[in-house]
Structures are given as structure tokens and as C-alpha cells.
Design a protein around this motif. Structure first.
Motif, PDB file in Angstrom:
ATOM      1  N   ASP A 209       0.811  -1.213   0.000  1.00  0.00           N
ATOM      2  CA  ASP A 209       0.000   0.000   0.000  1.00  0.00           C
ATOM      3  C   ASP A 209       0.843   1.261   0.000  1.00  0.00           C
ATOM      4  OD1 ASP A 209       0.798  -0.535   2.762  1.00  0.00           O
ATOM      5  OD2 ASP A 209      -0.504   1.151   3.282  1.00  0.00           O
ATOM      6  N   ARG A 210       2.188   1.099  -0.026  1.00  0.00           N
ATOM      7  CA  ARG A 210       3.069   2.269   0.011  1.00  0.00           C
ATOM      8  C   ARG A 210       4.010   2.256  -1.185  1.00  0.00           C
ATOM      9  NH1 ARG A 210       4.627   4.331   5.903  1.00  0.00           N
ATOM     10  NH2 ARG A 210       5.849   5.659   4.557  1.00  0.00           N
ATOM     11  N   LEU A 227       0.068  -2.176  -6.362  1.00  0.00           N
ATOM     12  CA  LEU A 227      -0.313  -1.192  -5.342  1.00  0.00           C
ATOM     13  C   LEU A 227      -1.803  -1.309  -5.075  1.00  0.00           C
ATOM     14  CD1 LEU A 227       0.458   1.350  -3.599  1.00  0.00           C
ATOM     15  CD2 LEU A 227      -0.318   2.720  -5.554  1.00  0.00           C
ATOM     16  N   VAL A 228      -2.163  -1.459  -3.797  1.00  0.00           N
ATOM     17  CA  VAL A 228      -3.574  -1.432  -3.408  1.00  0.00           C
ATOM     18  C   VAL A 228      -3.870  -0.079  -2.764  1.00  0.00           C
ATOM     19  CG1 VAL A 228      -3.809  -3.922  -3.127  1.00  0.00           C
ATOM     20  CG2 VAL A 228      -3.067  -2.543  -1.185  1.00  0.00           C
ATOM     21  N   THR A 234      -2.257   7.001  -2.305  1.00  0.00           N
ATOM     22  CA  THR A 234      -3.410   7.161  -3.173  1.00  0.00           C
ATOM     23  C   THR A 234      -2.966   7.097  -4.633  1.00  0.00           C
ATOM     24  OG1 THR A 234      -3.173   9.568  -3.314  1.00  0.00           O
ATOM     25  CG2 THR A 234      -4.456   8.695  -1.450  1.00  0.00           C
ATOM     26  N   GLN A 235      -3.936   7.006  -5.538  1.00  0.00           N
ATOM     27  CA  GLN A 235      -3.594   6.986  -6.956  1.00  0.00           C
ATOM     28  C   GLN A 235      -2.892   8.280  -7.361  1.00  0.00           C
ATOM     29  OE1 GLN A 235      -4.438   4.491  -9.793  1.00  0.00           O
ATOM     30  NE2 GLN A 235      -2.630   5.740 -10.183  1.00  0.00           N
ATOM     31  N   ARG A 247       0.884  -2.523 -11.598  1.00  0.00           N
ATOM     32  CA  ARG A 247      -0.537  -2.183 -11.718  1.00  0.00           C
ATOM     33  C   ARG A 247      -1.067  -1.684 -10.382  1.00  0.00           C
ATOM     34  NH1 ARG A 247      -3.357  -8.028 -11.524  1.00  0.00           N
ATOM     35  NH2 ARG A 247      -1.490  -9.278 -11.143  1.00  0.00           N
ATOM     36  N   VAL A 248      -2.233  -1.068 -10.445  1.00  0.00           N
ATOM     37  CA  VAL A 248      -2.913  -0.534  -9.264  1.00  0.00           C
ATOM     38  C   VAL A 248      -4.298  -1.153  -9.197  1.00  0.00           C
ATOM     39  CG1 VAL A 248      -3.738   1.542  -8.089  1.00  0.00           C
ATOM     40  CG2 VAL A 248      -1.649   1.650  -9.485  1.00  0.00           C
ATOM     41  N   VAL A 249      -4.685  -1.645  -8.006  1.00  0.00           N
ATOM     42  CA  VAL A 249      -6.024  -2.192  -7.806  1.00  0.00           C
ATOM     43  C   VAL A 249      -6.614  -1.556  -6.558  1.00  0.00           C
ATOM     44  CG1 VAL A 249      -5.473  -4.379  -8.931  1.00  0.00           C
ATOM     45  CG2 VAL A 249      -5.200  -4.175  -6.459  1.00  0.00           C
ATOM     46  N   ASN A 250      -7.929  -1.622  -6.450  1.00  0.00           N
ATOM     47  CA  ASN A 250      -8.586  -1.006  -5.300  1.00  0.00           C
ATOM     48  C   ASN A 250      -8.249  -1.739  -3.998  1.00  0.00           C
ATOM     49  OD1 ASN A 250      -9.936   1.124  -6.638  1.00  0.00           O
ATOM     50  ND2 ASN A 250     -11.491  -0.310  -7.374  1.00  0.00           N
TER      51      ASN A 250
END
Length: 259
Positions: A209-210, A227-228, A234-235, A247-250
Motif C-alpha cells: 500500500d506504500r 499497489l492497493v 493514493t492513486q 498495476r494498481v487495484v482497489n
């Protein structure tokens, strides 16, 4: 991003990814269960060296996670392993809790304040001015300075707390000696985790998350990075870094179909 191999093993951060402010992240227990059912090796990582894997296993169990003790990898374990490789059977003056001292004893280190090979600084909720003063004097006397992780603050239900990175900065200011940090974002943490589960970087994903620790550490170790958005970064913040996650996911719930 370049095509990657199919993910055969998983590394995941704990705070901000699986749990947040003492509560499980939505879908996280199901994600962990699916990882276990898949039969693929995985480790849950944390930079926090306060707790032993058994302590963390019990804490996670109270939040609905069923994970074996062997699936938890802490900066305390990584630090002890690093020192055992560097100077087997050495001595250390340790500031920290059971998660660090137990790991140091397990690799055969003697904990002492008499001319130790190392001063090892970890996390504790009760940093003592007396202990910090002793660490400064031992480092000035020639002890090598090691710190489990560089995090300046840690989370609590009441807000941020000073963490090992902040105390290390104080000791460095007093001694002129910078510590060697073993935990994230040092890729040493990733490599030790990979070795523990006999995994290969090209087919392993790191979930965090960081951007400044999890993603950076995974990137430098050659892992796929995910990245979650359930924790720190944050995005919008992620977009400002000079490097990118794969990639980035919720949340980790979005990864369940891949397991």
C-alpha cells in the motif's frame, strides 16, 4: 509494462493491505484463504519488528485470518538472518521487543551491552532514553549500527507513533554514524523472503500500500508490484513518483480471481 510470467508465488504487506486500523480489509480474509487453497507459496510481510510470527498469527486469527506461523516474515526475522550470515555467532546490544530479541536468539546471537559487535535498533512502544544513550556510547565505541526498518512513524488507533527510523535518526545525529536498514525498502527484505519460500523474482508478485517502501522494494528486487489503495498511497500520490507499480487495484479482493 512488459509481459511477465504467470505469478507462482505471492508476497504481501500486512498493514494497509490485509488489515487497516485493527480491522480486516474487505475481502482480505478471503484473499488469504484463496492463496492457501491455491497451493502457491506466499508470505505476509511486515516492517514492524515488535511481534513474533506467532504473535502476529494470533492477532490475525482474531480478525478472521487463518494463516500458518511460517507464512509470516518480519523485519526482525530478516535482520537476524542478515546478521547470522554476516557474522555468525556474534553479539549485539538490542533495543526492541520479543519479535526481534527472539529472532536474534534463534540464530545464535548473544545479547549483551559489553563491547557488542552490533547495536541493533528495532521497534518498541517504550523507547528508553537510557537505552538510546547506551546505544550511542556503544556505537561511538566501535559497534556497528543496524536498524530493522527506516519507517519514521507507525500506525496506532490514536494516530501516528514515532518508529525506528525516527529514533535511528536521533542516534545518527549523536554519533555521526548512519545505520544499515534491513527492512523495506531495502530489497534485502524481498530477497530473504523469496529465499524463505524458495521462490523466483520473475514469477513473484509483491502487494503493498506504500509507493516508497512496498513498491520500491519489490521493483528493485525484480518482482511484479501491485499497489492497493486501501492504505497509505493514493492513486494521485502514486502518479507523482518517478517509478510505477506494475498495476494498481482497489484492494486485494480484486486479485482473488487470479488465484
Amino acid at each position: 509494462m512488459k509481459d511477465r510470467k504467470v505469478i507462482e508465488s505471492w508476497l504481501t504487506d500486512m498493514d494497509g493491505v490485509l488489515v487497516h486500523e485493527g480491522q480486516p480489509v474487505r475481502g482480505a480474509p478471503e484473499f488469504v484463504n484463496r492463496m492457501k487453497q491455491s497451493g502457491k507459496p506466499f508470505l505476509i510481510l511486515t516492517n514492524n519488528s515488535i511481534y513474533t510470527p506467532r504473535d502476529l498469527q494470533a492477532r490475525l486469527a482474531r480478525m478472521g485470518f487463518d494463516v500458518p506461523e511460517s507464512a509470516i516474515w518480519t523485519s526482525g526475522l530478516a535482520t537476524a538472518q542478515f546478521l547470522a550470515d554476516q557474522r555468525p555467532g556474534g553479539t549485539a546490544y538490542v533495543i526492541g521487543e520479543a519479535g526481534l530479541t527472539t529472532a536474534m536468539h534463534a540464530v545464535g546471537y548473544v545479547l549483551t551491552d559489553f563491547a557488542p559487535d552490533y547495536v541493533v535498533l528495532g521497534e518498541t512502544r517504550t523507547y528508553s532514553f537510557e537505552a538510546i544513550t547506551k546505544a550511542i556510547r556503544l556505537i561511538n565505541g566501535g559497534a556497528r549500527f543496524i536498524c530493522t526498518n527506516p519507517d519514521p512513524t507507525g500506525p496506532s488507533v490514536d494516530g501516528d507513533l514515532p518508529a525506528a527510523g525516527s529514533v535511528a535518526a536521533m542516534i545518527s545525529k549523536a554519533t555521526g554514524v548512519k545505520p544499515y536498514f534491513v527492512g523495506k525498502p531495502n530489497p534485502m527484505m524481498m530477497r530473504s523472503a523469496l529465499n524463505t519460500i524458495k521462490a523466483h523474482s520473475e514469477s513473484t508478485a509483491m502487494i503493498g500500500d506504500r509507493m516508497d517502501t512496498d513498491v520500491l522494494c519489490g521493483l528493485e528486487a525484480g518482482l511484479e508490484t501491485i499497489l492497493v489503495l486501501t492504505g497509505i498511497s493514493t492513486q494521485a500520490e502514486a502518479d507523482r513518483y518517478p517509478y510505477r507499480p506494475s498495476r494498481v487495484v482497489n484492494s486485494v479482493a480484486d486479485l482473488i480471481p487470479e488465484l
